[in-house]
Scaffold this motif. Structure first.
Motif, short mmCIF file in Angstrom:
data_model
loop_
_atom_site.label_atom_id
_atom_site.label_comp_id
_atom_site.label_asym_id
_atom_site.label_seq_id
_atom_site.Cartn_x
_atom_site.Cartn_y
_atom_site.Cartn_z
N GLU A 29 0.95 -1.12 0.08
CA GLU A 29 0.22 -0.04 0.04
C GLU A 29 0.84 1.13 0.06
OE1 GLU A 29 -3.38 -0.03 2.53
OE2 GLU A 29 -2.86 -2.10 3.05
N LEU A 30 0.41 2.31 -0.82
CA LEU A 30 1.32 3.37 -1.17
C LEU A 30 0.57 4.55 -1.24
CD1 LEU A 30 4.19 4.64 -1.84
CD2 LEU A 30 3.45 4.36 -3.97
N ASP A 31 0.86 5.56 -0.56
CA ASP A 31 0.24 7.11 -0.49
C ASP A 31 1.38 7.93 -0.79
OD1 ASP A 31 -0.90 9.50 -0.37
OD2 ASP A 31 -1.96 8.80 1.60
N LEU A 32 1.54 8.49 -2.07
CA LEU A 32 2.58 9.39 -2.54
C LEU A 32 2.26 10.69 -1.65
CD1 LEU A 32 2.27 9.33 -6.38
CD2 LEU A 32 3.84 8.07 -4.87
N SER A 35 3.00 11.34 4.90
CA SER A 35 3.96 11.83 6.05
C SER A 35 5.34 11.06 6.09
CB SER A 35 3.19 12.08 7.24
OG SER A 35 2.74 11.01 7.81
N GLY A 36 5.46 10.00 5.56
CA GLY A 36 6.63 9.22 5.69
C GLY A 36 6.50 8.03 6.85
N ARG A 37 4.88 7.49 6.85
CA ARG A 37 4.94 6.52 7.89
C ARG A 37 5.00 5.09 7.01
NH1 ARG A 37 -0.11 9.21 8.53
NH2 ARG A 37 -0.86 7.62 7.39
N VAL A 38 6.12 4.31 7.52
CA VAL A 38 6.69 3.11 7.19
C VAL A 38 6.37 1.77 7.88
CG1 VAL A 38 8.42 1.99 6.17
CG2 VAL A 38 8.19 4.39 5.83
N ASP A 39 5.81 0.77 7.16
CA ASP A 39 5.74 -0.51 7.89
C ASP A 39 6.04 -1.56 6.90
OD1 ASP A 39 4.88 -2.71 9.30
OD2 ASP A 39 2.71 -2.32 9.57
N VAL A 40 7.38 -1.98 7.03
CA VAL A 40 7.78 -3.06 5.94
C VAL A 40 8.42 -4.34 6.67
CG1 VAL A 40 9.69 -3.13 4.36
CG2 VAL A 40 8.58 -0.98 4.51
N GLN A 41 7.93 -5.23 5.98
CA GLN A 41 8.46 -6.70 6.49
C GLN A 41 8.54 -7.50 5.28
OE1 GLN A 41 6.13 -8.42 9.60
NE2 GLN A 41 5.30 -6.36 10.39
N THR A 42 9.82 -7.88 4.65
CA THR A 42 9.93 -8.60 3.61
C THR A 42 10.63 -9.72 4.14
OG1 THR A 42 12.33 -7.45 3.24
CG2 THR A 42 10.26 -6.53 2.21
N GLY A 43 11.29 -10.07 5.27
CA GLY A 43 12.11 -11.17 5.85
C GLY A 43 13.46 -10.86 5.48
N ARG A 56 10.37 7.17 4.17
CA ARG A 56 10.77 8.28 5.42
C ARG A 56 11.15 9.36 4.52
NH1 ARG A 56 10.27 11.72 7.50
NH2 ARG A 56 10.57 12.57 9.51
N HIS A 57 12.08 9.39 3.80
CA HIS A 57 12.60 10.56 3.20
C HIS A 57 11.98 10.83 1.80
CE1 HIS A 57 16.15 10.86 5.54
NE2 HIS A 57 16.05 9.45 5.65
N GLY A 58 10.93 10.01 1.28
CA GLY A 58 10.34 10.61 0.54
C GLY A 58 8.96 11.11 0.79
N LEU A 59 8.50 11.13 2.24
CA LEU A 59 7.38 11.38 2.73
C LEU A 59 6.31 10.55 1.97
CD1 LEU A 59 7.48 15.25 3.40
CD2 LEU A 59 7.91 13.28 5.03
N PHE A 60 6.66 9.23 1.67
CA PHE A 60 5.36 8.49 1.22
C PHE A 60 5.01 7.41 2.39
CE2 PHE A 60 8.80 8.53 -2.33
CZ PHE A 60 8.09 9.48 -2.94
N ASP A 61 3.84 7.31 2.52
CA ASP A 61 3.21 6.24 3.53
C ASP A 61 3.32 4.91 2.71
OD1 ASP A 61 2.77 8.30 5.40
OD2 ASP A 61 0.55 8.30 5.00
N LEU A 62 4.02 4.11 3.29
CA LEU A 62 4.31 2.72 2.61
C LEU A 62 4.23 1.43 3.61
CD1 LEU A 62 5.55 1.41 0.17
CD2 LEU A 62 7.86 1.91 1.03
N ALA A 63 3.54 0.66 3.13
CA ALA A 63 3.38 -0.68 4.17
C ALA A 63 3.58 -1.80 3.18
CB ALA A 63 1.81 -0.71 4.36
N VAL A 64 4.62 -2.63 3.53
CA VAL A 64 4.82 -3.75 2.42
C VAL A 64 5.00 -4.90 3.17
CG1 VAL A 64 6.90 -4.75 1.28
CG2 VAL A 64 6.50 -2.24 1.15
#
Length: 206
Positions: A29-32, A35-43, A56-64
């Protein structure tokens, strides 16, 4: 005589990508305009750290969430996540109306210096260079995969990007400077240009 302008809420530039193969299962899930909220789990710990820099530095909300065949190696997990992330950017950008389109950024990290130039051109292309002789792995992350991340990402996102590490000795610093520079360049390129009401191309399409 006075006039009033109707306030129109900007289009939500979000994407939700699900991608499943026999090798990986991915949910992004991505929001361009986050505010830089990130929740990433790839292993893959170091890759998680790099994707966190991107958000964080792109100020993209990113869940992976990636579930991959790590019992083989990290290649499929990293590659397929980069493909899905590129698709998310392409989807969130839509027709790319009103974006700045071009941007560049140089980021230092101690001895390392990375420079990134990006064009949301609609035409996938990558130029990449980094110092030779870097450590081959960082934890369970194969450092040769970084170039492949950008190849996969730019192809799926349909963007042109030049990534050049001008100097650096520490493999961690070299990779992290790249991810931060990509994040900062994309942050500007995808931002709204108040002077550009249409699609920033003489062709009328990106």
């Amino acid at each position: 005589m006075t006039s009033t302008a109707e306030l129109v809420e900007p289009t939500k530039r979000r994407a939700h990508i699900k991608r499943s193969t026999k090798e990986t299962s991915i949910d992004i899930e991505l929001d361009l305009d986050g505010s830089g909220r990130v929740d990433v789990q790839t292993g893959v710990g170091f890759f998680d750290h790099m994707l966190a820099q991107l958000g964080r530095h792109g100020l993209f909300d990113l869940a992976v969430r990636t579930d991959g065949d790590l019992w083989i190696d990290t290649h499929h997990t990293v590659e397929d996540t980069a493909i899905a992330l590129g698709k998310a950017f392409d989807q969130a950008l839509g027709d790319r109306r009103g974006v700045r389109r071009f941007a560049d950024c140089a980021v230092p990290l101690d001895e390392a210096l990375a420079r990134v130039v990006v064009d949301l051109s609609g035409r996938p292309y990558l130029e990449f260079s980094q110092p030779e002789g870097l450590a081959s792995t960082i934890g369970d992350y194969d450092t040769t995969l970084t170039q492949h991340v950008w190849e996969s990402f730019t192809t799926a996102a349909k963007i042109c990007m030049h990534v050049d590490v001008l100097r650096g000795r520490n493999a961690h610093h070299v990779a992290e400077a790249q991810f931060k520079a990509v994040a900062r360049a994309l942050r500007v390129a995808v931002s709204h240009d108040p002077r550009e009401p249409g699609i920033p191309s003489t062709k009328g399409v990106l």
